[in-house]
Scaffold this active site. Structure first.
Site, mmCIF file in Angstrom:
data_model
loop_
_atom_site.group_PDB
_atom_site.id
_atom_site.type_symbol
_atom_site.label_atom_id
_atom_site.label_comp_id
_atom_site.label_asym_id
_atom_site.label_seq_id
_atom_site.Cartn_x
_atom_site.Cartn_y
_atom_site.Cartn_z
ATOM 1 N N HIS A 287 0.581 0.089 5.736
ATOM 2 C CA HIS A 287 1.954 0.490 5.424
ATOM 3 C C HIS A 287 2.798 0.315 6.682
ATOM 4 O O HIS A 287 2.413 0.780 7.755
ATOM 5 C CB HIS A 287 1.999 1.964 5.009
ATOM 6 C CG HIS A 287 1.621 2.194 3.580
ATOM 7 N ND1 HIS A 287 0.657 3.090 3.208
ATOM 8 C CD2 HIS A 287 2.091 1.649 2.431
ATOM 9 C CE1 HIS A 287 0.556 3.088 1.885
ATOM 10 N NE2 HIS A 287 1.397 2.218 1.390
ATOM 11 N N GLY A 288 3.947 -0.328 6.530
ATOM 12 C CA GLY A 288 4.842 -0.504 7.661
ATOM 13 C C GLY A 288 4.689 -1.876 8.300
ATOM 14 O O GLY A 288 3.801 -2.657 7.943
ATOM 15 N N ASP B 290 5.509 6.457 -6.860
ATOM 16 C CA ASP B 290 4.697 5.870 -5.790
ATOM 17 C C ASP B 290 4.185 6.966 -4.840
ATOM 18 O O ASP B 290 4.948 7.865 -4.464
ATOM 19 C CB ASP B 290 5.604 4.879 -5.035
ATOM 20 C CG ASP B 290 4.832 3.961 -4.120
ATOM 21 O OD1 ASP B 290 3.619 3.797 -4.317
ATOM 22 O OD2 ASP B 290 5.468 3.400 -3.192
ATOM 23 N N HIS B 291 2.951 6.886 -4.446
ATOM 24 C CA HIS B 291 2.371 7.842 -3.487
ATOM 25 C C HIS B 291 2.764 9.294 -3.767
ATOM 26 O O HIS B 291 3.449 9.943 -2.975
ATOM 27 C CB HIS B 291 2.763 7.493 -2.047
ATOM 28 C CG HIS B 291 2.221 6.169 -1.623
ATOM 29 N ND1 HIS B 291 0.886 5.947 -1.383
ATOM 30 C CD2 HIS B 291 2.832 4.983 -1.434
ATOM 31 C CE1 HIS B 291 0.701 4.678 -1.063
ATOM 32 N NE2 HIS B 291 1.858 4.063 -1.095
ATOM 33 N N GLY C 81 1.601 -1.910 1.208
ATOM 34 C CA GLY C 81 1.873 -2.308 2.590
ATOM 35 C C GLY C 81 2.151 -3.791 2.724
ATOM 36 O O GLY C 81 1.713 -4.427 3.680
ATOM 37 N N ASN D 216 8.292 -2.321 0.927
ATOM 38 C CA ASN D 216 9.297 -1.289 1.200
ATOM 39 C C ASN D 216 9.980 -1.514 2.555
ATOM 40 O O ASN D 216 11.188 -1.711 2.613
ATOM 41 C CB ASN D 216 8.658 0.105 1.134
ATOM 42 C CG ASN D 216 9.701 1.213 1.106
ATOM 43 O OD1 ASN D 216 10.893 0.949 1.165
ATOM 44 N ND2 ASN D 216 9.263 2.456 1.018
#
Ligand code: G3H
Ligand code: ZN
Length: 290
Positions: free
Chosen positions: A187-188, A80-81, A217, A240
């Site tokens: 994200h977050g 991932d990323h 995200g 996540n």
């Protein structure tokens, strides 16, 4: 067993999505796997470069492959990323099923060149080792960190959502298998609430590109927004922050209540159970299970 590409196609045809969850340790892997096994749905384990550095690249491959082989269960591993060609290559060489080249901060044409290089490498390696390797790319900035945020990250707005014509050009120029667009997602988790998702933008990008789309995200988004975006062409959803928070809070609570407990397999079990509960709820939603 079907390949990840086949599971994605199947999810698309059924109008559901595969859950993708990040891990930083073995406890999270157990929690995620327990939930997927319980519901009998495929699942993707993701490790960002930072998570991979902590867990170990070869260790992550060994763990996921061991579960898949032991139980003949569709659990897959995604880099991932990953930010550069060398880190994507290292993950694929080690045995990951898929990788995300995250070159979103580069100008569009540079993102295309780097993504194409990763796609070409995945095809070459896949042919050599008889593996069906998937490459995903990002288009449109959605922030960088899976953490609690005071505000929407700078540089993310409705104006910067991915444009269908850019997505079409990008996909045609790179031959990428999966695309992660900006459709209101960040994200977050934003303290005051995450922004709403835009299923109409998902629909337009899907129509323009014709390839499966990935929603990054996912933490903090509304259930109805997920359902609407999955119906319009999202085939994988990433979560996540929600599991990080659940894990941290559960272990903290357990240790506060049991200050003399020193056996990690006892106090970390609370974290496994908390991750499992979050993942089970998300998998039910993404897979349309009541
Ligand atoms: O790639 C990871 C995800 O996009 C996770 O995002 O922390 O907001 O759930 P999240
Ligand atoms: Zn992401």
């Amino acid at each position: 067993m079907k390949t990840l590409r086949e599971y994605i196609k199947e999810a698309d045809e059924k109008g559901i999505a595969i859950g993708h969850f990040n891990i930083s340790n073995l406890e999270a892997l157990h929690g995620i796997y327990n939930a997927a096994k319980k519901l009998n749905v495929p699942v993707i384990i993701g490790l960002s470069e930072g998570e991979e550095e902590f867990v170990g690249r070869e260790e992550a491959v060994a763990l996921v492959k061991a579960l898949r082989a032991r139980d003949n269960f569709p659990i897959f591993l995604n880099a991932d990323h990953h930010y550069g060609f060398e880190s994507v290559k290292a993950a694929l060489d080690a045995g990951y099923d898929a990788a995300i080249i995250d070159a979103v901060k580069l100008p569009l044409e540079e993102n295309i060149i780097l993504t194409k290089k990763c796609v070409d490498y995945a095809r070459e390696l896949g042919k050599k080792e008889n593996r069906d390797i998937l490459i995903e790319a990002e288009l449109g900035f959605i922030g960088t960190s899976s953490k609690i945020l005071d505000a929407i990250p700078e540089g993310v707005s409705e104006a910067t959502m991915t444009k269908p014509e850019d997505a079409k050009h990008f996909v045609e120029a790179t031959g990428v298998d999966l695309l992660a667009p900006s459709v209101g997602n960040v994200h977050g988790m934003v303290k005051g609430g995450n922004p709403r998702l835009h299923p109409e933008v998902v629909k337009a990008i899907r129509e323009a590109t014709g390839i499966p789309l990935v929603l990054h995200g996912g933490s903090g988004s509304m259930n109805e927004d997920f359902v609407a975006c999955i119906a319009e062409g999202i085939d994988i959803v990433h979560i996540n922050t929600e599991i990080r928070v659940a894990y941290r809070d559960a272990v903290k609570k357990f240790l506060n209540e049991n200050p003399n407990e020193v056996a990690p397999y006892k106090f970390l079990k609370s974290g496994v159970e908390a991750v499992e509960a979050v993942v089970e709820a998300r998998l039910k939603l993404f897979n349309g299970i009541k």
